[in-house]
Design a protein around this motif. Sequence first.
Motif, PDB file in Angstrom:
ATOM      1  N   GLU A  94      49.909  34.315 -18.486  1.00 11.13           N
ATOM      2  CA  GLU A  94      50.336  34.468 -17.099  1.00 11.13           C
ATOM      3  C   GLU A  94      49.633  36.276 -16.844  1.00 11.13           C
ATOM      4  N   ARG A  95      50.567  36.853 -17.409  1.00  9.07           N
ATOM      5  CA  ARG A  95      49.353  38.637 -17.711  1.00  9.07           C
ATOM      6  C   ARG A  95      48.778  39.176 -17.521  1.00  9.07           C
ATOM      7  N   SER A  97      45.888  37.185 -16.798  1.00  6.91           N
ATOM      8  CA  SER A  97      44.928  36.001 -15.831  1.00  6.91           C
ATOM      9  C   SER A  97      45.463  37.131 -14.642  1.00  6.91           C
ATOM     10  N   LYS A  98      46.500  37.775 -13.791  1.00 12.24           N
ATOM     11  CA  LYS A  98      47.339  38.860 -13.492  1.00 12.24           C
ATOM     12  C   LYS A  98      46.566  39.953 -13.585  1.00 12.24           C
ATOM     13  N   SER A  99      45.949  40.239 -14.748  1.00 10.03           N
ATOM     14  CA  SER A  99      45.773  41.957 -15.318  1.00 10.03           C
ATOM     15  C   SER A  99      44.266  42.172 -15.187  1.00 10.03           C
ATOM     16  N   PRO A 101      42.176  39.279 -13.473  1.00  9.85           N
ATOM     17  CA  PRO A 101      41.801  38.157 -12.559  1.00  9.85           C
ATOM     18  C   PRO A 101      39.756  38.057 -12.485  1.00  9.85           C
ATOM     19  N   SER A 106      40.162  34.190 -17.322  1.00  4.00           N
ATOM     20  CA  SER A 106      41.342  34.366 -16.570  1.00  4.00           C
ATOM     21  C   SER A 106      41.636  33.104 -16.290  1.00  4.00           C
TER      22      SER A 106
END
Length: 268
Positions: A94-95, A97-99, A101, A106
């Motif tokens: 999750e970290r 895919s957020k970092s 995008p 992703s």
Amino acid sequence: MIKNSHIYTLLLTVSLFLTSCSEYQKTLKNTDVKAKYDLAEKLYEAGDYKRALRLFEQIAPSYVGKPQGERILYFFADSYYKTEDYYLAAYQFERFSKSYPRSDKSEEAAFLSARSKFMLSPKYSVDQTETTEAIDRLQIFINNYPNSAYMEEANEMVKTLRNKLDKKSFEVAKQYNTLSDYKASIKAFELFLSDSPGSVYREDALFYKMTAEYNLAVNSIPARMEERLITAKSTYETLIKYFPEGKYQKDADKMLDVINNELQKFSK
């Protein structure tokens, strides 16, 4: 000769293993971040995720914001996943895919984060907080990537998790029947049928709801019996309407015979 060849191969394998272990231990204690990076990636590519993970843990903070950071963070998350540490895999993916995008990883990271949460879902009989969280994470993925190649698997996982929640709710309602708390059972089954109209346990729920209503009716005082018999008969009709020749028909028919006989007494 063949025997000597086998001994030589074994000795060579042991020697390489010991050399590898020695290299790993030295690198682990080394302050050279680049050396740790090179060995971590080498171990990761070789499928040695546990040892790679220890190195990634050490170097990941050093590469935040750097070009290699994206690659390292993905390997870091995937190493947790490959070693079945799904709690940390879910967090690290999750970290990632957020970092990142815009990364070509992703979507995969978002899916593997959701899948990790799926893997954490426990058996139906215990607290289902993890199951609910997994459904939420999968739903976010489905909403964000509607054309994903992972869509079919994501939907199947959601279906599996919802069936598990339905199973828990159904068993709780059924347990009230076992305890002869028929009023509580009826309310629980009404809530279940309202919340999960398409559940695989719908037929079971209707039958056990009718069973609770039947038992409540036949054990009622005369002033309440007729009303309750009619309610049980109504549930029977719903059961037969949606599940003609279902697995509970014989038992339901037996209860209906008693219901009809009792209702005749009130028509005289």
